[in-house]
Design a protein around this motif. Structure first.
Motif, PDB file in Angstrom:
ATOM      1  N   ASP A  21       0.830  -1.218   0.117  1.00 16.01           N
ATOM      2  CA  ASP A  21      -0.163   0.065  -0.029  1.00 16.01           C
ATOM      3  C   ASP A  21       0.862   1.373   0.103  1.00 16.01           C
ATOM      4  O   ASP A  21       1.805   1.401   0.435  1.00 16.01           O
ATOM      5  N   LYS A  22       0.303   2.166  -0.544  1.00 12.92           N
ATOM      6  CA  LYS A  22       0.753   3.523  -0.461  1.00 12.92           C
ATOM      7  C   LYS A  22       2.115   3.750  -1.155  1.00 12.92           C
ATOM      8  O   LYS A  22       3.155   4.583  -0.995  1.00 12.92           O
ATOM      9  N   VAL A  23       2.265   2.829  -2.270  1.00  8.68           N
ATOM     10  CA  VAL A  23       3.619   2.912  -2.990  1.00  8.68           C
ATOM     11  C   VAL A  23       3.009   3.961  -4.291  1.00  8.68           C
ATOM     12  O   VAL A  23       2.102   3.960  -4.825  1.00  8.68           O
ATOM     13  N   GLU A  24       3.936   4.935  -4.502  1.00 13.13           N
ATOM     14  CA  GLU A  24       3.929   6.175  -5.478  1.00 13.13           C
ATOM     15  C   GLU A  24       4.921   6.169  -6.584  1.00 13.13           C
ATOM     16  O   GLU A  24       6.034   5.994  -6.232  1.00 13.13           O
ATOM     17  N   PRO A  25       4.749   6.516  -7.646  1.00 10.30           N
ATOM     18  CA  PRO A  25       5.754   6.491  -8.581  1.00 10.30           C
ATOM     19  C   PRO A  25       6.513   7.772  -8.653  1.00 10.30           C
ATOM     20  O   PRO A  25       6.031   8.674  -8.224  1.00 10.30           O
ATOM     21  N   ASP A  26       7.975   7.487  -8.952  1.00  8.57           N
ATOM     22  CA  ASP A  26       8.819   8.569  -8.923  1.00  8.57           C
ATOM     23  C   ASP A  26       8.872   8.988 -10.320  1.00  8.57           C
ATOM     24  O   ASP A  26      10.061   8.224 -10.742  1.00  8.57           O
ATOM     25  N   PHE A  27       8.315   9.952 -11.003  1.00  8.16           N
ATOM     26  CA  PHE A  27       8.601  10.258 -12.411  1.00  8.16           C
ATOM     27  C   PHE A  27       9.889  10.778 -12.604  1.00  8.16           C
ATOM     28  O   PHE A  27      10.311  11.224 -13.581  1.00  8.16           O
ATOM     29  N   THR A  28      10.499  11.040 -11.697  1.00  8.15           N
ATOM     30  CA  THR A  28      12.032  11.727 -11.955  1.00  8.15           C
ATOM     31  C   THR A  28      13.033  10.827 -11.909  1.00  8.15           C
ATOM     32  O   THR A  28      14.265  11.028 -12.212  1.00  8.15           O
ATOM     33  N   ASN A  29      12.720   9.516 -11.556  1.00  8.44           N
ATOM     34  CA  ASN A  29      13.466   8.465 -11.728  1.00  8.44           C
ATOM     35  C   ASN A  29      12.852   7.248 -12.508  1.00  8.44           C
ATOM     36  O   ASN A  29      12.635   6.339 -12.228  1.00  8.44           O
ATOM     37  N   LEU A  30      12.617   7.616 -13.888  1.00 13.27           N
ATOM     38  CA  LEU A  30      11.856   6.695 -14.774  1.00 13.27           C
ATOM     39  C   LEU A  30      12.792   5.896 -15.556  1.00 13.27           C
ATOM     40  O   LEU A  30      13.676   6.321 -16.545  1.00 13.27           O
ATOM     41  N   ALA A  31      12.791   4.480 -15.511  1.00 10.29           N
ATOM     42  CA  ALA A  31      13.513   3.696 -16.174  1.00 10.29           C
ATOM     43  C   ALA A  31      12.707   3.076 -17.600  1.00 10.29           C
ATOM     44  O   ALA A  31      11.517   2.758 -17.475  1.00 10.29           O
ATOM     45  N   LEU A  32      13.394   3.026 -18.543  1.00 11.03           N
ATOM     46  CA  LEU A  32      12.744   2.407 -19.802  1.00 11.03           C
ATOM     47  C   LEU A  32      13.349   1.040 -20.275  1.00 11.03           C
ATOM     48  O   LEU A  32      14.566   1.219 -20.564  1.00 11.03           O
TER      49      LEU A  32
END
Length: 209
Positions: A21-32
């Motif tokens: 629960d309460k996991v939020e994405p970090d779009f400043t560290n985005l892997a492709l």
């Protein structure tokens, strides 16, 4: 019967792992990342062949494939056959397979030379990493049922496929820890001592920026 089947499906789905629960994405560290043709798609997206508002911090190609041959590339064509020509300033990791370029009897390889992992790494600018799982095939990091299915048409290694999955996953995690979290301990260990991996990696190359 239908009700029982639905209950069975429900129970199986309930056992699937889920994020806490309460996991939020970090779009400043985005892997492709992507495998096979998905690897080509990942590189194409990072190179700007499709519009996106996202900014990627690194790109990972897992046995990427850019087409059937040098003369028959997937669109968009991203390989130029010029060393270090990818216009990317983000870290790149390429994981290749030694058997991906081998024929399966009369059937052509899934990752033919000229459009496979070797060329992707050759065109990557530093910092970039290259890992070759020399004893495994193009699909050997997939789920067992998929490996069995593709083994009819795709060269597969004789080694333990669970070890291959662990090896690929470990490389991906170590690479992201190094370049997204600033913790290079695991990546340096793999680069300096490839034998720590559960599979044979040969060669292992790390070109620093």
């Amino acid at each position: 019967m239908l009700r029982q089947r639905r209950r069975g499906v429900s129970r199986r789905r309930h056992r699937l792992p889920v994020l806490p629960d309460k996991v939020e994405p970090d779009f400043t560290n985005l892997a492709l990342a992507g495998h096979s043709k998905g690897g080509q798609t990942a590189f194409a997206l990072a190179l700007g062949f499709a519009e996106t508002s996202l900014k990627f911090s690194c790109v990972i190609g897992i046995d990427p494939v850019a087409g059937l041959s040098i003369c028959d590339q997937l669109k968009p064509k991203i390989l130029s056959y010029i060393p270090r020509s990818f216009g990317l300033k983000i870290p790149i990791a390429v994981i290749g397979t030694g058997l991906g370029s081998k024929w399966k009897g009369i059937l052509p390889p899934f990752a033919p030379n000229g459009v496979n992992h070797a060329e992707f790494f050759l065109e990557s600018k530093p910092p970039c990493c290259y890992f070759l799982a020399k004893d495994y095939g193009h699909a050997d990091m997939l789920d067992d049922w998929m490996i069995k299915l593709t083994s009819w048409v795709c060269k597969s290694g004789e080694g333990d496929k669970e070890l291959m999955r662990r090896g690929v996953a470990g490389i991906v995690v170590a690479f992201m820890r190094a370049f997204l979290q600033g913790d290079s301990e695991d990546l340096n260990a793999i680069v300096k001592t490839p034998g720590v991996a559960p599979i044979q990696l040969d060669p292992v190359i790390f070109v620093e920026a």
